[in-house]
Design a protein around this motif. Structure first.
Motif, PDB file in Angstrom:
ATOM      1  N   VAL A 257       0.837  -1.210   0.000  1.00  0.00           N
ATOM      2  CA  VAL A 257       0.000   0.000   0.000  1.00  0.00           C
ATOM      3  C   VAL A 257       0.863   1.248   0.000  1.00  0.00           C
ATOM      4  O   VAL A 257       1.837   1.350   0.734  1.00  0.00           O
ATOM      5  CB  VAL A 257      -0.878   0.068   1.268  1.00  0.00           C
ATOM      6  CG1 VAL A 257      -1.854   1.239   1.170  1.00  0.00           C
ATOM      7  CG2 VAL A 257      -1.648  -1.184   1.462  1.00  0.00           C
ATOM      8  N   ILE A 258       0.477   2.175  -0.850  1.00  0.00           N
ATOM      9  CA  ILE A 258       1.007   3.531  -0.740  1.00  0.00           C
ATOM     10  C   ILE A 258      -0.232   4.384  -0.542  1.00  0.00           C
ATOM     11  O   ILE A 258      -1.191   4.275  -1.316  1.00  0.00           O
ATOM     12  CB  ILE A 258       1.802   3.908  -2.001  1.00  0.00           C
ATOM     13  CG1 ILE A 258       3.215   3.342  -1.869  1.00  0.00           C
ATOM     14  CG2 ILE A 258       1.838   5.398  -2.211  1.00  0.00           C
ATOM     15  CD1 ILE A 258       4.126   3.662  -2.984  1.00  0.00           C
ATOM     16  N   SER A 259      -0.216   5.181   0.480  1.00  0.00           N
ATOM     17  CA  SER A 259      -1.422   5.919   0.827  1.00  0.00           C
ATOM     18  C   SER A 259      -1.931   6.749  -0.349  1.00  0.00           C
ATOM     19  O   SER A 259      -1.156   7.411  -1.041  1.00  0.00           O
ATOM     20  CB  SER A 259      -1.123   6.832   2.007  1.00  0.00           C
ATOM     21  OG  SER A 259      -2.210   7.690   2.204  1.00  0.00           O
ATOM     22  N   GLY A 260      -3.241   6.695  -0.553  1.00  0.00           N
ATOM     23  CA  GLY A 260      -3.864   7.468  -1.629  1.00  0.00           C
ATOM     24  C   GLY A 260      -3.716   8.956  -1.416  1.00  0.00           C
ATOM     25  O   GLY A 260      -3.861   9.747  -2.347  1.00  0.00           O
ATOM     26  N   ARG A 268       4.782   5.572 -16.808  1.00  0.00           N
ATOM     27  CA  ARG A 268       4.723   4.547 -17.860  1.00  0.00           C
ATOM     28  C   ARG A 268       4.274   3.192 -17.283  1.00  0.00           C
ATOM     29  O   ARG A 268       3.404   2.528 -17.841  1.00  0.00           O
ATOM     30  CB  ARG A 268       6.106   4.406 -18.520  1.00  0.00           C
ATOM     31  CG  ARG A 268       6.096   3.551 -19.774  1.00  0.00           C
ATOM     32  CD  ARG A 268       7.466   3.530 -20.432  1.00  0.00           C
ATOM     33  NE  ARG A 268       8.498   2.956 -19.594  1.00  0.00           N
ATOM     34  CZ  ARG A 268       8.718   1.660 -19.428  1.00  0.00           C
ATOM     35  NH1 ARG A 268       7.960   0.793 -20.075  1.00  0.00           N
ATOM     36  NH2 ARG A 268       9.669   1.222 -18.648  1.00  0.00           N
ATOM     37  N   ILE A 269       4.833   2.843 -16.141  1.00  0.00           N
ATOM     38  CA  ILE A 269       4.485   1.545 -15.526  1.00  0.00           C
ATOM     39  C   ILE A 269       3.023   1.575 -15.058  1.00  0.00           C
ATOM     40  O   ILE A 269       2.286   0.599 -15.232  1.00  0.00           O
ATOM     41  CB  ILE A 269       5.418   1.213 -14.330  1.00  0.00           C
ATOM     42  CG1 ILE A 269       6.896   1.295 -14.728  1.00  0.00           C
ATOM     43  CG2 ILE A 269       5.093  -0.147 -13.725  1.00  0.00           C
ATOM     44  CD1 ILE A 269       7.401   0.240 -15.657  1.00  0.00           C
ATOM     45  N   ALA A 270       2.622   2.714 -14.466  1.00  0.00           N
ATOM     46  CA  ALA A 270       1.231   2.825 -13.978  1.00  0.00           C
ATOM     47  C   ALA A 270       0.264   2.650 -15.146  1.00  0.00           C
ATOM     48  O   ALA A 270      -0.765   1.960 -15.016  1.00  0.00           O
ATOM     49  CB  ALA A 270       1.023   4.168 -13.290  1.00  0.00           C
ATOM     50  N   HIS A 279     -13.379   0.217 -10.352  1.00  0.00           N
ATOM     51  CA  HIS A 279     -14.416  -0.639  -9.754  1.00  0.00           C
ATOM     52  C   HIS A 279     -14.122  -1.018  -8.311  1.00  0.00           C
ATOM     53  O   HIS A 279     -14.744  -1.909  -7.758  1.00  0.00           O
ATOM     54  CB  HIS A 279     -14.588  -1.911 -10.592  1.00  0.00           C
ATOM     55  CG  HIS A 279     -15.020  -1.613 -11.990  1.00  0.00           C
ATOM     56  ND1 HIS A 279     -14.172  -1.740 -13.058  1.00  0.00           N
ATOM     57  CD2 HIS A 279     -16.191  -1.132 -12.479  1.00  0.00           C
ATOM     58  CE1 HIS A 279     -14.815  -1.371 -14.157  1.00  0.00           C
ATOM     59  NE2 HIS A 279     -16.031  -0.991 -13.831  1.00  0.00           N
ATOM     60  N   THR A 280     -13.122  -0.370  -7.732  1.00  0.00           N
ATOM     61  CA  THR A 280     -12.832  -0.680  -6.324  1.00  0.00           C
ATOM     62  C   THR A 280     -12.817   0.610  -5.505  1.00  0.00           C
ATOM     63  O   THR A 280     -12.571   1.689  -6.050  1.00  0.00           O
ATOM     64  CB  THR A 280     -11.478  -1.421  -6.166  1.00  0.00           C
ATOM     65  OG1 THR A 280     -11.182  -1.576  -4.781  1.00  0.00           O
ATOM     66  CG2 THR A 280     -10.332  -0.677  -6.809  1.00  0.00           C
ATOM     67  N   VAL A 281     -13.086   0.469  -4.213  1.00  0.00           N
ATOM     68  CA  VAL A 281     -13.001   1.648  -3.346  1.00  0.00           C
ATOM     69  C   VAL A 281     -11.602   1.716  -2.701  1.00  0.00           C
ATOM     70  O   VAL A 281     -11.306   2.643  -1.974  1.00  0.00           O
ATOM     71  CB  VAL A 281     -14.086   1.635  -2.243  1.00  0.00           C
ATOM     72  CG1 VAL A 281     -15.444   1.942  -2.833  1.00  0.00           C
ATOM     73  CG2 VAL A 281     -14.091   0.319  -1.491  1.00  0.00           C
ATOM     74  N   GLY A 282     -10.787   0.720  -3.005  1.00  0.00           N
ATOM     75  CA  GLY A 282      -9.419   0.708  -2.447  1.00  0.00           C
ATOM     76  C   GLY A 282      -8.410   0.861  -3.567  1.00  0.00           C
ATOM     77  O   GLY A 282      -7.444   0.110  -3.660  1.00  0.00           O
ATOM     78  N   GLU A 283      -8.624   1.873  -4.412  1.00  0.00           N
ATOM     79  CA  GLU A 283      -7.802   2.029  -5.623  1.00  0.00           C
ATOM     80  C   GLU A 283      -6.331   2.262  -5.314  1.00  0.00           C
ATOM     81  O   GLU A 283      -5.464   1.886  -6.100  1.00  0.00           O
ATOM     82  CB  GLU A 283      -8.353   3.141  -6.526  1.00  0.00           C
ATOM     83  CG  GLU A 283      -8.123   4.586  -6.093  1.00  0.00           C
ATOM     84  CD  GLU A 283      -8.840   4.951  -4.830  1.00  0.00           C
ATOM     85  OE1 GLU A 283      -9.973   4.488  -4.638  1.00  0.00           O
ATOM     86  OE2 GLU A 283      -8.270   5.695  -4.010  1.00  0.00           O
ATOM     87  N   ASP A 284      -6.021   2.846  -4.129  1.00  0.00           N
ATOM     88  CA  ASP A 284      -4.612   3.116  -3.793  1.00  0.00           C
ATOM     89  C   ASP A 284      -3.839   1.820  -3.554  1.00  0.00           C
ATOM     90  O   ASP A 284      -2.691   1.682  -3.975  1.00  0.00           O
ATOM     91  CB  ASP A 284      -4.481   4.077  -2.603  1.00  0.00           C
ATOM     92  CG  ASP A 284      -5.348   3.688  -1.425  1.00  0.00           C
ATOM     93  OD1 ASP A 284      -6.109   2.706  -1.550  1.00  0.00           O
ATOM     94  OD2 ASP A 284      -5.271   4.360  -0.387  1.00  0.00           O
ATOM     95  N   ILE A 288      -1.064  -0.516  -6.604  1.00  0.00           N
ATOM     96  CA  ILE A 288       0.273  -0.986  -6.226  1.00  0.00           C
ATOM     97  C   ILE A 288       0.376  -2.501  -6.450  1.00  0.00           C
ATOM     98  O   ILE A 288       1.347  -2.987  -7.023  1.00  0.00           O
ATOM     99  CB  ILE A 288       0.597  -0.625  -4.750  1.00  0.00           C
ATOM    100  CG1 ILE A 288       0.673   0.893  -4.566  1.00  0.00           C
ATOM    101  CG2 ILE A 288       1.898  -1.260  -4.274  1.00  0.00           C
ATOM    102  CD1 ILE A 288       1.795   1.576  -5.331  1.00  0.00           C
ATOM    103  N   VAL A 289      -0.660  -3.215  -6.010  1.00  0.00           N
ATOM    104  CA  VAL A 289      -0.634  -4.670  -6.188  1.00  0.00           C
ATOM    105  C   VAL A 289      -0.563  -4.988  -7.683  1.00  0.00           C
ATOM    106  O   VAL A 289       0.212  -5.846  -8.116  1.00  0.00           O
ATOM    107  CB  VAL A 289      -1.877  -5.323  -5.540  1.00  0.00           C
ATOM    108  CG1 VAL A 289      -1.919  -6.818  -5.826  1.00  0.00           C
ATOM    109  CG2 VAL A 289      -1.885  -5.087  -4.037  1.00  0.00           C
ATOM    110  N   ARG A 290      -1.336  -4.253  -8.498  1.00  0.00           N
ATOM    111  CA  ARG A 290      -1.356  -4.538  -9.943  1.00  0.00           C
ATOM    112  C   ARG A 290      -0.023  -4.166 -10.610  1.00  0.00           C
ATOM    113  O   ARG A 290       0.471  -4.891 -11.477  1.00  0.00           O
ATOM    114  CB  ARG A 290      -2.507  -3.780 -10.606  1.00  0.00           C
ATOM    115  CG  ARG A 290      -2.822  -4.268 -12.015  1.00  0.00           C
ATOM    116  CD  ARG A 290      -4.295  -4.232 -12.331  1.00  0.00           C
ATOM    117  NE  ARG A 290      -4.938  -3.117 -11.699  1.00  0.00           N
ATOM    118  CZ  ARG A 290      -4.928  -1.872 -12.179  1.00  0.00           C
ATOM    119  NH1 ARG A 290      -4.334  -1.633 -13.320  1.00  0.00           N
ATOM    120  NH2 ARG A 290      -5.537  -0.892 -11.547  1.00  0.00           N
ATOM    121  N   MET A 291       0.557  -3.036 -10.190  1.00  0.00           N
ATOM    122  CA  MET A 291       1.852  -2.659 -10.771  1.00  0.00           C
ATOM    123  C   MET A 291       2.916  -3.689 -10.422  1.00  0.00           C
ATOM    124  O   MET A 291       3.749  -4.060 -11.240  1.00  0.00           O
ATOM    125  CB  MET A 291       2.277  -1.261 -10.277  1.00  0.00           C
ATOM    126  CG  MET A 291       1.529  -0.131 -10.970  1.00  0.00           C
ATOM    127  SD  MET A 291       1.837   1.477 -10.215  1.00  0.00           S
ATOM    128  CE  MET A 291       3.454   1.880 -10.835  1.00  0.00           C
TER     129      MET A 291
END
Lengths: 475, 368
Positions: A257-260, A268-270, A279-284, A288-291
């Protein structure tokens, strides 16, 4: 036969709870030890860094600050001024007005002499369309400012629009009402510029709570401890998480987690990873998990950096309703992210991410409140059937309470020996009182919010962000 | 009360081992918490009093130093009054905290004054023995001590320790290397870049920016030939030299820069390209256009970005080949260049691209 089964089940639960508590305590202590060691090393190394060298450099990389705004009419003008007053030499500020229903845009147009411009947008991530368009200031003093007015699509969608608009290599995604410390951008960009074999994909800093602090013209003047116990509890909680947790995860290269409120990304990576999930309320947490997953799948060495310095100050909920709503959302965000990326869990292909970080978050973050509530029900059941061993129960409860207090006091001492932000006389004793009361006053509320978050996730799918009424930090 | 105590003791003696262990642990935690609270109180007090003491001493040393500066006499190298101050400061310098405060005060005053008085401060640095303390740090085993010694020597511009400092140029700790590089560049300016010949470690982008910012402060200095380092086997040295070449406009390095367009590291190729475009070198684009398709997407994007300001009419056929490129950046740049070329030349975008929607999206539809 029946009694034997019951006895077996009760014993099983007893071992389960005991084992869970033991592992939780062990992991907290281990993470705290690593964090303290790493913070000490960081501070030692940082004493040789001169951030002024890079401050005025025309060759330092450009950064875009992306700040989504929704119905922020009360503070938006002041907040933007604060963002524009950063000391970094090369940056722009992209305010994404996410379909605000109030007069935020009109206020910005008036305050910053904005005019609508033609702007080439490379739509790398699909978002809701523009509403009024893209604005820039006619006043050279505000040349760093870009305001984008778009149809409402939520925070993640607004951040994605910012990623599309930005022409810089690095983006800092922040909450518009956050107060950035003057040298925060230099500190956040440093890990990217120092990267060796491992590519730095994101960096995060410490978020501190600004309630009751004195802020003037977008600058933090005086740090105070609020009187409100809900806020005080959160201060202690933030200190524990940021000082005694995340530094260790960063060392283990397992930070999820990196705070939103404030995070910096390699744009570029993002974008390659698909940007923020709308579609999530925890986008922050999700991004990070997806990157990380993206980098693991590409088999590229990478790192998520963490800066233990207090870089960003934000307003925390000061009433029960909003506090519960915030924690409810955090719980749903965690569940959504872990569920979406369940492929990673316990999968050695994803190295630390799959074998340490994900299982830890699943067991000690996602499942912890459920296990705790199960424990409470188990205890009530034992009372009903008259099978409580009171001497055991009292001894365990006292030990758990003392450990929590011990851990909080270690956190306060770490804060004193590192950043010493709460300098005023008397605050020390107030923090100790908070450490003594927090397990009794704040923890049950957090537990309730987490359970409600679980319930809402499974049975109230329509629920999205919830409200956060800002009082504003300008004094 | 005694009965209760006896009862508890009896209970604990007869309790199962796990309960005995839990209570013992609780008592330990209780005492540790009490100890930590006392310690917390102590460190908060200590931190406050340290701040107070530092302020008091800073003020005192500042007064002493000002007194030293104004009690000089042309007839004597050092007056009695000055000698007393020197002796006092030398005595204080044996404590590390006081030594730090004296150094900081000297530095503060040195930055505020110039001429003879600044020289007197510098002399005082020697007389008080501070130089000895700083240079002896270079022999220390702890990296932080070595780094702080070099930092101080750079601040007081002590050139005599050059050879000793240079010995650590490839020190395993990056912080030490940074201080060395800063020392060399700050004190010996462009000559200090000699460390690039010896450096085997990586010079990060952060380090490169820092050093260039220090060098930029020295105006009217003769710059050495950076092309030697453009051919270094250390890629980070090449990258740094490219930045130096650009910042200090060393156009003479053009041939070496063109060679770097074929470097094995794509990042170096891009950087070389940017330097050549900074010099407005059109010739290099002929090479780039010839092997355009063999280059990475990032390079292709940069080539087109640069061409936006460096195009020639003769580039039109090359640009026309890319107006329907799949890459957004290349396509937009190609259309922008065509838009910029006079409409009289007959390059009507709507007739050239098969994607009118794209033109509208990129606000280039008003070009024809």
């Amino acid at each position: 036969m029946g009694i034997n089964i019951l006895s077996f089940v009760l014993n099983l639960f007893e071992y389960l709870f005991f084992g869970f508590a033991f592992l939780a305590i062990l992991s907290y202590l281990l993470l705290a030890l690593i964090s303290i060691k790493e913070t000490a090393i960081y501070i030692k190394k940082n004493s040789f860094v001169n951030y002024k060298d890079i401050l005025s450099s025309s060759i330092s990389p450009s950064i875009s600050i992306i700040a989504p705004a929704y119905n922020e009419t009360l503070n938006v003008v002041d907040n933007v001024r604060s963002l524009l007053s950063n000391h970094y030499s090369s940056y722009d500020v992209i305010i994404v007005n996410d379909g605000s229903k109030d007069d935020s845009l009109e206020k910005l147009i008036e305050a910053y002499d904005l005019v609508k411009i033609d702007y080439t947008i490379n739509v790398k991530i699909p978002t809701k369309p523009l509403r009024e368009g893209v604005f820039k200031s006619t006043n050279p003093a505000f040349e760093k400012l870009i305001v984008v007015d778009k149809v409402n699509g939520g925070k993640a969608d607004a951040l994605n629009m910012g990623l599309n608009i930005s022409s810089n290599k690095y983006v800092a995604c922040i909450d518009v009402d956050c107060l950035l410390i003057e040298d925060s951008l230099q500190k956040m960009i440093k890990p990217f510029l120092e990267a060796g074999d491992s590519k730095v994909i994101a960096s995060g800093g410490v978020i501190r709570i600004a309630n009751s602090c004195i802020i003037k013209d977008g600058k933090l003047i005086d740090v105070n401890l609020p009187t409100n116990m809900i806020v005080r509890g959160q201060i202690l909680e933030y200190l524990r998480a940021f000082l005694l947790g995340r530094m260790a995860w960063s060392k283990l290269n397992g930070l999820l987690v990196i705070s939103g409120a404030f995070g910096m990304f390699d744009k570029r990576i993002a974008i390659e990873a698909g940007g923020y999930d709308t579609h999530t309320v925890g986008e922050d947490m999700e991004i990070i998990v997806r990157m990380r997953r993206h980098m693991e799948e590409l088999k590229i060495k990478y790192k998520v950096a963490y800066i233990p310095d207090p870089l960003c100050w934000t307003e925390a909920p000061d009433n029960m309703k909003i506090f519960i709503s915030q924690r409810n959302r955090w719980t749903r965000g965690t569940i959504e992210t872990l569920k979406k990326h369940k492929k990673i869990g316990f999968n050695p292909k994803y190295k630390t991410l799959g074998t340490i970080s994900f299982p830890y978050w699943l067991i000690f973050e996602r499942l912890a409140p459920l296990i705790e509530v199960a424990g409470i029900f188990y205890f009530i059941f034992l009372i009903i059937i008259g099978n409580v061993k009171w001497d055991y129960a009292i001894a365990y409860i006292i030990l758990a309470y003392l450990f929590t207090v011990f851990f909080s006091i270690i956190t306060i001492i770490t804060e004193e020996l590192t950043y010493h932000q709460y300098k005023k006389r008397g605050i020390g004793i107030q923090l100790i009182i908070t450490a003594l009361l927090e397990p009794i006053l704040n923890h049950p509320v957090i537990l309730y919010a987490a359970i409600k978050g679980n319930y809402d996730y499974y049975f109230n799918k329509k629920l999205k962000w919830g409200e956060m009424v800002r009082k504003g930090m300008s004094n | 009360m005694i009965n209760l105590y006896n009862h508890i003791v009896e209970y604990l003696i007869n309790a199962p081992a796990i309960i005995q262990f839990t209570w013992v642990l609780s008592v330990v935690f209780l005492f540790v918490i009490i100890g930590l609270i006392i310690y917390l109180n102590h460190i908060r007090k200590r931190l406050r009093s340290k701040e107070r003491i530092e302020t008091v001493y800073e003020k005192k040393y500042e007064q002493d130093l000002i007194k030293y500066l104004y009690s000089g006499n042309k007839d004597q190298e050092i007056t009695n009054e000055q000698q007393i101050i020197v002796n006092y400061l030398r005595q204080c310098a044996s404590s590390s905290l006081k030594r730090k405060l004296i150094s900081n005060t000297l530095l503060k005053l040195r930055n505020e004054i110039s001429g003879e008085m600044a020289d007197a401060i510098q002399k005082l640095y020697y007389q008080t023995g501070l130089l000895h303390y700083a240079s002896s740090k270079l022999k220390n085993k702890k990296w932080e001590t070595i780094a702080s010694g070099i930092k101080e020597l750079a601040q007081f511009e002590i050139k005599e320790v050059h050879d000793e400092v240079l010995l650590h140029v490839n020190h395993p700790k990056r912080e030490v290397r940074l201080e060395i590089q800063r020392y060399l560049v700050k004190l010996f300016r462009f000559e200090g870049l000699e460390f690039l010949n010896l450096l085997v470690c990586r010079l990060t982008e952060w380090d490169q920016i820092r050093l260039i910012e220090i060098l930029k402060k020295f105006e009217n200095q003769e710059t050495p030939d950076f092309s030697v380092w453009l051919e270094s086997s250390n890629n980070s040295v090449v990258s740094f030299s490219l930045k130096l070449t650009k910042t200090f406009n060393q156009y003479e390095a053009k041939d070496t820069l063109i060679k770097l367009l074929s470097h094995s590291d794509p990042a170096i190729r891009i950087e070389a390209l940017e330097v050549l475009s900074h010099f407005g070198d059109i010739e290099s684009f002929i090479i780039l256009k010839n092997d355009f398709n063999q280059r990475t997407i990032e390079e292709q994007e940069v080539i087109f970005k640069i061409m936006e300001s460096l195009y020639e009419i003769s580039d039109v056929p090359f640009i026309l080949d890319h107006i329907n490129n799949e890459n957004f950046e290349i396509k937009t740049s190609a259309l922008k260049i065509l838009k910029a070329i006079d409409d009289d030349e007959g390059y009507h975008l709507k007739t050239l691209t098969n994607n009118i929607e794209f033109l509208e999206k990129t606000n280039l539809n008003n070009a024809s």
